[in-house]
Design a protein around this motif. Sequence first.
Motif, PDB file in Angstrom:
ATOM      1  N   GLY A  78       0.927  -1.151  -0.148  1.00 19.69           N
ATOM      2  CA  GLY A  78      -0.035  -0.046   0.008  1.00 19.69           C
ATOM      3  C   GLY A  78       0.897   1.279  -0.122  1.00 19.69           C
ATOM      4  N   LEU A  79       2.001   1.458   0.759  1.00 15.71           N
ATOM      5  CA  LEU A  79       2.861   2.273   0.742  1.00 15.71           C
ATOM      6  C   LEU A  79       3.506   2.620  -0.410  1.00 15.71           C
ATOM      7  CD1 LEU A  79       4.264   4.678   2.188  1.00 15.71           C
ATOM      8  CD2 LEU A  79       5.858   2.880   3.004  1.00 15.71           C
ATOM      9  N   ASN A  80       4.136   1.392  -1.180  1.00 16.27           N
ATOM     10  CA  ASN A  80       4.396   1.619  -2.281  1.00 16.27           C
ATOM     11  C   ASN A  80       3.652   2.126  -3.573  1.00 16.27           C
ATOM     12  OD1 ASN A  80       7.033   0.521  -1.515  1.00 16.27           O
ATOM     13  ND2 ASN A  80       6.571  -1.584  -2.161  1.00 16.27           N
ATOM     14  N   ALA A  81       2.296   1.724  -3.544  1.00 23.83           N
ATOM     15  CA  ALA A  81       1.366   2.173  -4.231  1.00 23.83           C
ATOM     16  C   ALA A  81       1.130   3.769  -4.174  1.00 23.83           C
ATOM     17  CB  ALA A  81      -0.121   1.258  -4.086  1.00 23.83           C
ATOM     18  N   LEU A  82       1.067   4.126  -2.694  1.00 23.49           N
ATOM     19  CA  LEU A  82       0.857   5.702  -2.592  1.00 23.49           C
ATOM     20  C   LEU A  82       2.100   6.430  -3.397  1.00 23.49           C
ATOM     21  CD1 LEU A  82      -0.703   7.765  -1.065  1.00 23.49           C
ATOM     22  CD2 LEU A  82       0.522   7.461   0.872  1.00 23.49           C
ATOM     23  N   THR A  83       3.183   6.097  -2.855  1.00 22.46           N
ATOM     24  CA  THR A  83       4.388   6.892  -3.373  1.00 22.46           C
ATOM     25  C   THR A  83       4.595   6.894  -4.900  1.00 22.46           C
ATOM     26  OG1 THR A  83       5.783   4.903  -3.054  1.00 22.46           O
ATOM     27  CG2 THR A  83       5.739   6.549  -1.452  1.00 22.46           C
ATOM     28  N   ASP A  84       4.205   5.730  -5.415  1.00 25.10           N
ATOM     29  CA  ASP A  84       4.367   5.515  -6.779  1.00 25.10           C
ATOM     30  C   ASP A  84       3.173   6.555  -7.687  1.00 25.10           C
ATOM     31  OD1 ASP A  84       6.067   3.587  -6.718  1.00 25.10           O
ATOM     32  OD2 ASP A  84       4.943   1.774  -7.192  1.00 25.10           O
ATOM     33  N   THR A  85       1.928   6.574  -7.081  1.00 22.05           N
ATOM     34  CA  THR A  85       0.913   7.443  -7.508  1.00 22.05           C
ATOM     35  C   THR A  85       1.302   8.752  -7.454  1.00 22.05           C
ATOM     36  OG1 THR A  85      -0.998   5.959  -6.710  1.00 22.05           O
ATOM     37  CG2 THR A  85      -1.654   7.955  -7.234  1.00 22.05           C
ATOM     38  N   ILE A  86       1.986   9.243  -6.384  1.00 20.38           N
ATOM     39  CA  ILE A  86       2.191  10.820  -6.276  1.00 20.38           C
ATOM     40  C   ILE A  86       3.428  10.778  -7.258  1.00 20.38           C
ATOM     41  CG2 ILE A  86       3.488  12.225  -4.647  1.00 20.38           C
ATOM     42  CD1 ILE A  86       2.220  10.756  -2.229  1.00 20.38           C
ATOM     43  N   THR A  87       4.401   9.895  -7.436  1.00 19.69           N
ATOM     44  CA  THR A  87       5.496  10.125  -8.201  1.00 19.69           C
ATOM     45  C   THR A  87       5.011  10.314  -9.864  1.00 19.69           C
ATOM     46  OG1 THR A  87       7.001   8.887  -7.036  1.00 19.69           O
ATOM     47  CG2 THR A  87       7.685   9.154  -9.210  1.00 19.69           C
ATOM     48  N   GLU A  88       3.967   9.331 -10.185  1.00 24.87           N
ATOM     49  CA  GLU A  88       3.425   9.550 -11.370  1.00 24.87           C
ATOM     50  C   GLU A  88       2.617  11.094 -11.709  1.00 24.87           C
ATOM     51  OE1 GLU A  88      -0.390   7.452 -13.763  1.00 24.87           O
ATOM     52  OE2 GLU A  88       0.335   6.607 -11.802  1.00 24.87           O
ATOM     53  N   ALA A  89       2.174  11.340 -10.725  1.00 24.36           N
ATOM     54  CA  ALA A  89       1.136  12.633 -10.803  1.00 24.36           C
ATOM     55  C   ALA A  89       2.325  13.677 -11.014  1.00 24.36           C
ATOM     56  CB  ALA A  89       0.351  12.733  -9.512  1.00 24.36           C
ATOM     57  N   LYS A  90       3.443  13.639 -10.360  1.00 25.66           N
ATOM     58  CA  LYS A  90       4.342  14.726 -10.279  1.00 25.66           C
ATOM     59  C   LYS A  90       5.062  14.867 -11.890  1.00 25.66           C
ATOM     60  CE  LYS A  90       7.292  15.486  -7.150  1.00 25.66           C
ATOM     61  NZ  LYS A  90       8.432  15.266  -6.146  1.00 25.66           N
ATOM     62  N   ARG A  91       5.162  13.521 -12.468  1.00 28.61           N
ATOM     63  CA  ARG A  91       5.438  13.541 -14.053  1.00 28.61           C
ATOM     64  C   ARG A  91       4.407  14.048 -14.920  1.00 28.61           C
ATOM     65  NH1 ARG A  91       7.791   8.274 -12.889  1.00 28.61           N
ATOM     66  NH2 ARG A  91       5.568   7.409 -13.606  1.00 28.61           N
ATOM     67  N   VAL A  92       3.064  13.910 -14.440  1.00 25.18           N
ATOM     68  CA  VAL A  92       2.028  14.453 -15.381  1.00 25.18           C
ATOM     69  C   VAL A  92       2.066  16.016 -15.311  1.00 25.18           C
ATOM     70  CG1 VAL A  92      -0.317  14.548 -15.554  1.00 25.18           C
ATOM     71  CG2 VAL A  92       0.794  12.437 -15.045  1.00 25.18           C
ATOM     72  N   PHE A  93       2.323  16.421 -14.017  1.00 25.92           N
ATOM     73  CA  PHE A  93       2.106  17.974 -14.044  1.00 25.92           C
ATOM     74  C   PHE A  93       3.318  18.810 -14.158  1.00 25.92           C
ATOM     75  CE2 PHE A  93      -1.664  16.696 -11.450  1.00 25.92           C
ATOM     76  CZ  PHE A  93      -2.500  17.615 -11.757  1.00 25.92           C
ATOM     77  N   GLN A  94       4.352  18.074 -14.293  1.00 27.37           N
ATOM     78  CA  GLN A  94       5.728  18.719 -14.783  1.00 27.37           C
ATOM     79  C   GLN A  94       6.028  18.459 -16.011  1.00 27.37           C
ATOM     80  OE1 GLN A  94       8.436  16.993 -11.882  1.00 27.37           O
ATOM     81  NE2 GLN A  94       7.824  18.330 -10.169  1.00 27.37           N
ATOM     82  N   ALA A  95       5.277  17.822 -17.027  1.00 25.55           N
ATOM     83  CA  ALA A  95       5.343  17.643 -18.316  1.00 25.55           C
ATOM     84  C   ALA A  95       5.592  19.134 -18.993  1.00 25.55           C
ATOM     85  CB  ALA A  95       4.417  16.719 -18.800  1.00 25.55           C
ATOM     86  N   VAL A  96       6.235  19.074 -20.046  1.00 24.48           N
ATOM     87  CA  VAL A  96       6.188  20.365 -20.909  1.00 24.48           C
ATOM     88  C   VAL A  96       5.020  20.469 -21.713  1.00 24.48           C
ATOM     89  CG1 VAL A  96       7.502  21.401 -22.921  1.00 24.48           C
ATOM     90  CG2 VAL A  96       8.735  19.936 -21.349  1.00 24.48           C
ATOM     91  N   GLN A  97       4.399  19.483 -22.040  1.00 29.19           N
ATOM     92  CA  GLN A  97       2.966  19.947 -22.835  1.00 29.19           C
ATOM     93  C   GLN A  97       1.982  19.073 -21.523  1.00 29.19           C
ATOM     94  OE1 GLN A  97       2.055  21.433 -25.344  1.00 29.19           O
ATOM     95  NE2 GLN A  97       4.102  21.951 -25.854  1.00 29.19           N
ATOM     96  N   PHE A  98       1.479  19.841 -20.978  1.00 29.04           N
ATOM     97  CA  PHE A  98       0.387  19.427 -19.732  1.00 29.04           C
ATOM     98  C   PHE A  98      -0.918  19.020 -20.309  1.00 29.04           C
ATOM     99  CE2 PHE A  98      -3.151  20.031 -16.765  1.00 29.04           C
ATOM    100  CZ  PHE A  98      -2.823  19.093 -15.763  1.00 29.04           C
ATOM    101  N   ASN A  99      -1.079  17.599 -20.112  1.00 30.29           N
ATOM    102  CA  ASN A  99      -2.561  17.075 -20.480  1.00 30.29           C
ATOM    103  C   ASN A  99      -3.518  16.949 -19.377  1.00 30.29           C
ATOM    104  OD1 ASN A  99      -4.600  15.203 -21.223  1.00 30.29           O
ATOM    105  ND2 ASN A  99      -3.156  14.005 -22.500  1.00 30.29           N
TER     106      ASN A  99
END
Length: 290
Positions: free
Chosen positions: A94-115
């Motif tokens: 569960g902890l790994n899932a939480l941290t992976d979800t946050i990391t994934e969100a940071k990649r989405v929001f820091q992308a050059v072209q935000f979707n």
Amino acid sequence: MIGFGKMKWIGVSMALILFLPLLAGCALSAKQDAAAAVKPTPEQLQKVKLLNETAETMYQKVQQGDIPGSRAVLQQISDQVTQIRFEGITSVEGLNALTDTITEAKRVFQAVQFNPDAGKISAAKVRLATDSLTHASQPLWLQYYKQLQDDVNVIEQTAKASDKTSLQHASAHFEQHYSIIHPSLLISRPAEDVERMDSLVAFVKSQSMSQGMPFRNVLNAVPPMRQMLDKLFMKREATAYLPYPEPQNPILWTLAFGSVILAALGFAGWRLSKKNDGIVTVRRNEDGYI
């Protein structure tokens, strides 16, 4: 021929073979019970509550189109997670899932072209994941049950109609909706149950994309998919999924069972010693085997 003394040691050995695994099982059960008995501290609960409130703020900002504000709040979430101990709150998975979800969100929001669509999905994943930490009995992700059941119904209908294109679309929709609650499932439910559902989702997707005619295989996968959804969402009677209840005092039961085995074997050896003056004769049968 086997003497009574040797017979007694054989009996003791047999009893130990049966007795020791039971003791090991009791020790493992006690260890699991001790792990389950870990309770989070008030400080932990307060920090998790604050994390959930921060995730709610981020989700609202995304819905309002405030992307810079969402990035700032997401960074706060990332910082808060590193300051929380999750013992007694969720499992390692569960902890790994939480941290992976946050990391994934940071990649989405820091992308050059935000979707924007990807941003909303990532925000929803984070929001549902943090909520499942604070509301173990009634988490928000339970509201997805009807959506996923409807998706499975569409998968079944398109497979029955042998409509491969529609089956591919139905499978993709189901996978997308399931992925939104996947981190929350790993936080709230046993990892082995989530893995079984993951396997079914992957199987249906692979079948829908295959070159052949996968309709029968997909239809065979529909009933276990429904069953696993019911289990994950706890929609059926709990007794259908709970293991056989353990006795209140497993050590006492084990000792009693072992004593019965020893007594029975000892009595058998005593009877044989009286019958043949302490000697047990081993004869061969007509075919020459012992």
